[in-house]
Design an enzyme around this catalytic site. Sequence first.
Site, short mmCIF file in Angstrom:
data_model
loop_
_atom_site.label_atom_id
_atom_site.label_comp_id
_atom_site.label_asym_id
_atom_site.label_seq_id
_atom_site.Cartn_x
_atom_site.Cartn_y
_atom_site.Cartn_z
N GLY A 11 4.85 -5.96 0.01
CA GLY A 11 5.47 -5.31 -1.12
C GLY A 11 5.46 -3.91 -1.51
O GLY A 11 4.57 -3.16 -0.66
N ARG A 72 9.97 -9.17 4.64
CA ARG A 72 8.79 -10.42 5.11
C ARG A 72 9.39 -10.99 6.40
O ARG A 72 10.65 -11.27 6.16
CB ARG A 72 8.16 -10.90 4.16
N ASP A 103 -2.79 -6.18 3.06
CA ASP A 103 -3.36 -6.88 4.20
C ASP A 103 -2.50 -7.66 5.19
O ASP A 103 -2.71 -7.60 6.29
CB ASP A 103 -4.28 -7.77 3.50
N THR A 126 -0.23 -0.33 -1.39
CA THR A 126 -0.39 -1.72 -2.21
C THR A 126 -0.72 -1.47 -3.89
O THR A 126 -1.95 -0.74 -3.79
CB THR A 126 -1.06 -2.64 -1.37
N ASP A 128 -2.32 -3.58 -5.30
CA ASP A 128 -3.34 -4.26 -5.86
C ASP A 128 -4.69 -3.87 -5.60
O ASP A 128 -5.68 -4.21 -6.20
CB ASP A 128 -3.24 -5.61 -4.91
N ASP A 130 -6.66 -3.67 -3.08
CA ASP A 130 -7.79 -4.93 -2.66
C ASP A 130 -8.21 -4.87 -1.39
O ASP A 130 -8.73 -5.27 -0.58
CB ASP A 130 -7.08 -6.24 -3.29
N ARG A 172 -2.99 -11.75 -8.03
CA ARG A 172 -3.23 -12.96 -7.54
C ARG A 172 -4.75 -13.16 -7.18
O ARG A 172 -5.09 -14.20 -7.62
CB ARG A 172 -2.32 -13.59 -6.41
#
Length: 322
Positions: A11, A72, A103, A126, A128, A130, A172
């Site tokens: 992303g 992707r 990741d 990213t 996120d 995370d 998510r």
Amino acid sequence: MKRIGVFTSGGDAPGMNAAIRAVVRQAHAMGVEVIGIRRGYAGMIQGEMVPLGVRDVANILQRGGTILLTARSQEFLTEEGRAKAVAKLKAAGIEGLVAIGGDGTFRGAMRLIEEHKIPVVGVPGTIDNDLFGTDYTIGFDTAVNTALEAIDRIRDTAASHERVFFIEVMGRHAGFIALDVGLAGGAEVIAVPEEPVDPKAIAEGLLESQRRGKSSSIVVVAEGAYPGGATGLLKAIQEHLQVEARVTVLGHIQRGGSPTAKDRILASRLGAAAVEALAGGTSGVMVGEVEGEVELTPLKEAVERKKDINRALLALSRVLAL
């Protein structure tokens, strides 16, 4: 090391272009050539590569997205696909890679290192936030500010119509965006994947707010916090609410737009640090920023070690929502 490649994968995140710019200019300062690999691992397999000089990355610092594009690749998940990618890298004379992504990007990089001994250093790009080993990932701050602007606007409508708005943000598996934007936006409820979500308790809390005189409320929901996201959560408590409720899904708007100053600075710092690490013979690590200092974390640890949400902030958000 005389020639390195740089690519973005997974992303997109605001600030990726600033990282690309830093990679190219830091490498140039060290006498290292840079090849840009377009469309991530998919482009690597197809040999979509272009030389990048200092002027090629001019005027991209403020742009969202990624000038190298991203995609992707199912083919890269196979040994044959990775072998094709490595053959293209060697044909281009690329001796090492700077991988900008999350990741999934880093898991692919680990395969290149393990199977083909290709040196790779990762840069955390990213929204996120995370990845373990960095306080913030590139794009997170911009995503939070984009979502916050939307929530501020929605709150005006919520107040005017005396409604409850359930606002779904990305996340998510991680609630970092939901927590920060919910706290900054004064949300009455913040639902994150890291903690169980009790629809009945949320309904009771919103009803108590109404009894205290609140005619409108904001509920921020990370997309992975409850089955069906914000829509699913509203359905679970709809019958208990005594005011009208609406759902707004912010979606991919959070990924776009010009990066904030914080993201531009972080991306510039980490992009340059990645080149220094790679040129110095380091591989298999992610560059991150921890308490203001650049830190190197093994890629395996960055993607597999759980980065916990700030539970003190989560608790504070509940106190301030009273």
